[in-house]
Enzyme design. Structure first.
Site, PDB file in Angstrom:
ATOM      1  N   ASP A  61      18.326  24.739 -19.731  1.00  0.00           N
ATOM      2  CA  ASP A  61      17.028  24.065 -19.611  1.00  0.00           C
ATOM      3  C   ASP A  61      17.086  22.709 -20.295  1.00  0.00           C
ATOM      4  O   ASP A  61      16.272  22.386 -21.160  1.00  0.00           O
ATOM      5  CB  ASP A  61      15.917  24.938 -20.211  1.00  0.00           C
ATOM      6  CG  ASP A  61      14.530  24.314 -20.040  1.00  0.00           C
ATOM      7  OD1 ASP A  61      14.354  23.490 -19.112  1.00  0.00           O
ATOM      8  OD2 ASP A  61      13.620  24.635 -20.841  1.00  0.00           O
ATOM      9  N   HIS A 104      11.019  28.849 -29.183  1.00  0.00           N
ATOM     10  CA  HIS A 104      11.980  29.818 -28.682  1.00  0.00           C
ATOM     11  C   HIS A 104      13.388  29.331 -28.989  1.00  0.00           C
ATOM     12  O   HIS A 104      13.595  28.175 -29.373  1.00  0.00           O
ATOM     13  CB  HIS A 104      11.812  30.019 -27.171  1.00  0.00           C
ATOM     14  CG  HIS A 104      11.779  28.726 -26.408  1.00  0.00           C
ATOM     15  ND1 HIS A 104      10.635  28.208 -25.855  1.00  0.00           N
ATOM     16  CD2 HIS A 104      12.759  27.822 -26.113  1.00  0.00           C
ATOM     17  CE1 HIS A 104      10.898  27.063 -25.258  1.00  0.00           C
ATOM     18  NE2 HIS A 104      12.190  26.809 -25.398  1.00  0.00           N
ATOM     19  N   GLN A 169      15.056  32.185 -22.756  1.00  0.00           N
ATOM     20  CA  GLN A 169      14.471  31.521 -23.924  1.00  0.00           C
ATOM     21  C   GLN A 169      13.492  32.460 -24.632  1.00  0.00           C
ATOM     22  O   GLN A 169      12.274  32.305 -24.540  1.00  0.00           O
ATOM     23  CB  GLN A 169      13.753  30.238 -23.494  1.00  0.00           C
ATOM     24  CG  GLN A 169      14.696  29.180 -22.949  1.00  0.00           C
ATOM     25  CD  GLN A 169      13.958  28.036 -22.272  1.00  0.00           C
ATOM     26  OE1 GLN A 169      13.021  28.246 -21.502  1.00  0.00           O
ATOM     27  NE2 GLN A 169      14.369  26.803 -22.544  1.00  0.00           N
ATOM     28  N   ASP A 171      11.010  34.011 -27.177  1.00  0.00           N
ATOM     29  CA  ASP A 171      10.122  33.384 -28.152  1.00  0.00           C
ATOM     30  C   ASP A 171      10.438  33.860 -29.563  1.00  0.00           C
ATOM     31  O   ASP A 171      10.665  35.061 -29.799  1.00  0.00           O
ATOM     32  CB  ASP A 171       8.663  33.728 -27.840  1.00  0.00           C
ATOM     33  CG  ASP A 171       8.032  32.730 -26.895  1.00  0.00           C
ATOM     34  OD1 ASP A 171       8.739  32.253 -25.989  1.00  0.00           O
ATOM     35  OD2 ASP A 171       6.832  32.435 -27.069  1.00  0.00           O
ATOM     36  N   ARG A 199       9.126  15.449 -32.767  1.00  0.00           N
ATOM     37  CA  ARG A 199       8.232  15.750 -31.662  1.00  0.00           C
ATOM     38  C   ARG A 199       8.330  17.258 -31.472  1.00  0.00           C
ATOM     39  O   ARG A 199       9.374  17.787 -31.104  1.00  0.00           O
ATOM     40  CB  ARG A 199       8.662  14.983 -30.409  1.00  0.00           C
ATOM     41  CG  ARG A 199       7.798  15.265 -29.170  1.00  0.00           C
ATOM     42  CD  ARG A 199       8.411  16.370 -28.361  1.00  0.00           C
ATOM     43  NE  ARG A 199       7.794  16.546 -27.047  1.00  0.00           N
ATOM     44  CZ  ARG A 199       8.121  17.521 -26.225  1.00  0.00           C
ATOM     45  NH1 ARG A 199       9.035  18.413 -26.564  1.00  0.00           N
ATOM     46  NH2 ARG A 199       7.543  17.636 -25.056  1.00  0.00           N
ATOM     47  N   ASP A 201       7.785  20.628 -29.790  1.00  0.00           N
ATOM     48  CA  ASP A 201       7.616  21.126 -28.439  1.00  0.00           C
ATOM     49  C   ASP A 201       6.647  22.307 -28.414  1.00  0.00           C
ATOM     50  O   ASP A 201       6.688  23.172 -29.289  1.00  0.00           O
ATOM     51  CB  ASP A 201       8.989  21.566 -27.906  1.00  0.00           C
ATOM     52  CG  ASP A 201       8.975  21.947 -26.453  1.00  0.00           C
ATOM     53  OD1 ASP A 201       8.538  21.125 -25.634  1.00  0.00           O
ATOM     54  OD2 ASP A 201       9.420  23.066 -26.134  1.00  0.00           O
ATOM     55  N   GLU A 242       3.310  18.098 -29.004  1.00  0.00           N
ATOM     56  CA  GLU A 242       3.001  18.307 -27.594  1.00  0.00           C
ATOM     57  C   GLU A 242       1.949  19.412 -27.548  1.00  0.00           C
ATOM     58  O   GLU A 242       2.267  20.593 -27.714  1.00  0.00           O
ATOM     59  CB  GLU A 242       4.250  18.725 -26.820  1.00  0.00           C
ATOM     60  CG  GLU A 242       3.970  18.928 -25.336  1.00  0.00           C
ATOM     61  CD  GLU A 242       5.041  19.730 -24.632  1.00  0.00           C
ATOM     62  OE1 GLU A 242       5.267  19.482 -23.436  1.00  0.00           O
ATOM     63  OE2 GLU A 242       5.656  20.608 -25.271  1.00  0.00           O
TER      64      GLU A 242
END
Length: 551
Positions: A61, A104, A169, A171, A199, A201, A242
């Site tokens: 990803d 995650h 992924q 968590d 930052r 995510d 975010e």
């Protein structure tokens, strides 16, 4: 104070190391290549680089599936290369902010490998498990239409694990104090190597309680804990979150006294910016600006046009969303997840230079800090043949040399755009640097002007009446100085009447052209706005009063 609040008047530039510049010919960008392009970024006017994930990862990803938080993925170089890069950036006055992906991990992370095989390991509780498939397993997917579930059975553990994103992924259980301790270690490690912030995510998911068949809630107190740790380790480090949330929740993230997050992306305004660009109607944008006005004095919005994900339109009404789809992404393969557009900005606006300048002028004059994405200063396009969001993640186009000068190899990590109006033979940095009228040189000039207008980052704004819903006018006041910015969202000439709100506003001196304005005897400006036109004015003249007695 100014040093600690550097983000209030910053120019943030987002890039992915792997698609920016390859130095060794293996087809993958690396830190040595990025270091070689720091002079370009410094010349552009960038003051902070936001790096997408570069830590060790299986890269299923785009690096958001991390398998080791403390290592640079070997394809990008070494920790030494990163330190050398951050040192060179600091020498040029450029701060570095990195993605912190802590919602995650990869399912190849040692924590998960240990957790799945040993029920007595401390790492078992690093993740969220269920003996049976929870009833809500078919809800809450981040990627609807691609994901089928948020709970997947692990054959080794014999249990179902929770994953808000893809099934590779899992968590993290951020309710576990041991997990939070590890997050602090990760933050401390990269702060020690010179980063100025993170930052973060998927912030709402990070602070959410998780578990089978439970009603989740947000634990906002975690945000203050993150903030306090940052300030203890490095006083001027920040978190840019975010968090695509409704305005009523903003203060939960910033903190009523500004004691939580320093910055958040303003998704609420972003979606209405695109509605305004698509329809020429500024009313929803004005409402969104008013709805997100309230924030502590030390907090700041991050404004953007496009990022590495799809253009998320999920906060618009169905009618508004369909209007944006019709104007900016009408074909089915331009849309994604039923809620967004996966195109870059230039093709969305049909490559129209007037509309591109309007969009970026608007970005740079919204109340907050502008965040731009690599390649958008050139007007780079997309490759819709690539799956999902990868279409807008193609390599930086540096020149007309083979493969856009990105790599000396013959197989770039993501295909370079070669054909059509956005191919690298037509859109590249080398050609645009030689052209005084290029989008690149226009962007450099507008960034320089943005830095010279601190009212936009620090001041309070007032929406001015223009008499036309297609023309947005904002006035910013800070320390007894004022600026007025006007944007015509319409593709037609229009004249507006703008009333000066005080004596200072009787003379408007254009900062970008010679087109100044003086109010008539009744204090009214008559300003002709060209199609997709924009004006930046300093009220009262070019003299700038530095008043240190007022906030």
């Amino acid at each position: 104070m100014i040093k600690d609040l550097w983000y209030k008047n910053a120019i943030i530039y987002c890039l992915h190391v792997g698609t920016y510049m390859d130095s060794n010919g293996d087809g993958i960008g690396d830190f040595e290549g990025l270091s070689r392009r720091l002079d370009y970024l410094h010349g552009l006017g960038v003051t902070c680089l936001w790096l997408m994930p570069f830590q060790k990862s299986p890269r299923k990803d785009d690096g958001y599936d991390i398998s080791d938080y403390y290592q640079v993925d070997p394809c990008f170089g070494t920790l030494g290369d990163f330190v050398d890069f951050s040192h060179q950036a600091r020498q040029r006055g450029i701060r570095v902010m990195i993605d912190l992906v802590i919602n995650h991990t990869s399912n190849e992370h040692p924590w998960f490998l240990e957790a799945r095989k040993d029920p007595d390991s401390k790492y078992r509780d690093f993740y969220v498990w269920s003996d049976t498939r929870p009833r809500d397993a078919g809800k809450g997917m981040v990627f609807p239409g691609v994901q089928k579930t948020t709970w997947t059975r692990d054959p080794v553990a014999g249990k179902f694990y929770f994953h808000r994103f893809y099934d590779f992924q899992p968590d993290l259980n951020t309710q576990n104090p041991l997990v939070l301790a590890e997050i602090r270690k990760i933050m401390g490690f990269w702060l020690q190597l010179g980063v100025s912030g993170f930052r973060m995510d998927a912030m709402p998911f990070v602070i959410q309680t998780k578990g089978p068949d439970i009603r989740s809630r947000e634990r906002y107190e975690m945000l203050r804990e993150f903030r306090e740790f940052l300030q203890w380790r490095r006083g001027d480090a920040i978190i840019l979150a975010e968090a695509n949330v409704e305005p009523k929740n903003n203060l939960h993230y910033f903190g009523a006294e500004g004691e939580r997050l320093q910055m958040m992306f303003n998704f609420w305004v972003n979606q209405r910016v695109f509605y305004a660009l698509a329809t020429g109607d500024a009313k929803p944008l004005v409402k969104a600006l008013e709805q997100t006005r309230g924030r502590p004095a030390n907090a700041q919005w991050g404004h953007f046009l496009r990022n590495h994900d799809e253009l998320d339109l999920g906060r618009l009404t169905e009618e508004q969303r369909q209007a944006v789809f019709a104007a900016l992404g009408p074909d089915q393969d331009m849309q994604l997840y039923g809620r967004g557009i996966r195109r870059r900005l230039a093709p969305m606006l049909s490559g129209d230079r007037r509309r591109l300048e309007l969009a970026y002028s608007l970005l740079f004059t919204l109340p907050g800090t502008p965040v731009i994405r690599y390649g958008d200063e050139l007007g780079m396009g997309d490759d819709l043949a690539l799956p999902e969001r990868n279409c807008a993640r193609t390599p930086m186009q540096w020149s007309t040399e083979p493969l856009a000068g990105f790599t000396r190899g013959d197989k770039p990590v993501v295909p370079v755009i070669q054909e059509g109006p956005y191919g690298f033979h037509k859109i590249n940095a080398a050609d645009q640097r030689r052209d005084a009228d290029s989008l690149l040189n226009w962007t450099e000039r507008i960034i320089r002007m943005r830095k010279e207008v601190p009212e936009l980052g620090w001041g309070d704004f007032t929406v001015l009446e223009t008499g036309n819903d297609g023309v947005l006018a904002l006035r910013y006041d800070w320390r007894n100085n004022a600026v007025v910015v006007i944007h015509n969202l319409l593709g037609e000439v229009t004249e507006i009447r703008l009333r000066s709100v005080d004596r200072k506003g009787r003379d408007l001196i254009n900062l970008l052209t010679q087109d100044h304005s003086r109010a008539d005897g009744r204090g009214v400006h008559r300003i002709v706005m060209e199609p997709y036109g924009y004006h930046w004015y300093r009220a009262g003249g070019l003299g700038y009063l530095l008043d240190r007695t007022t906030a």
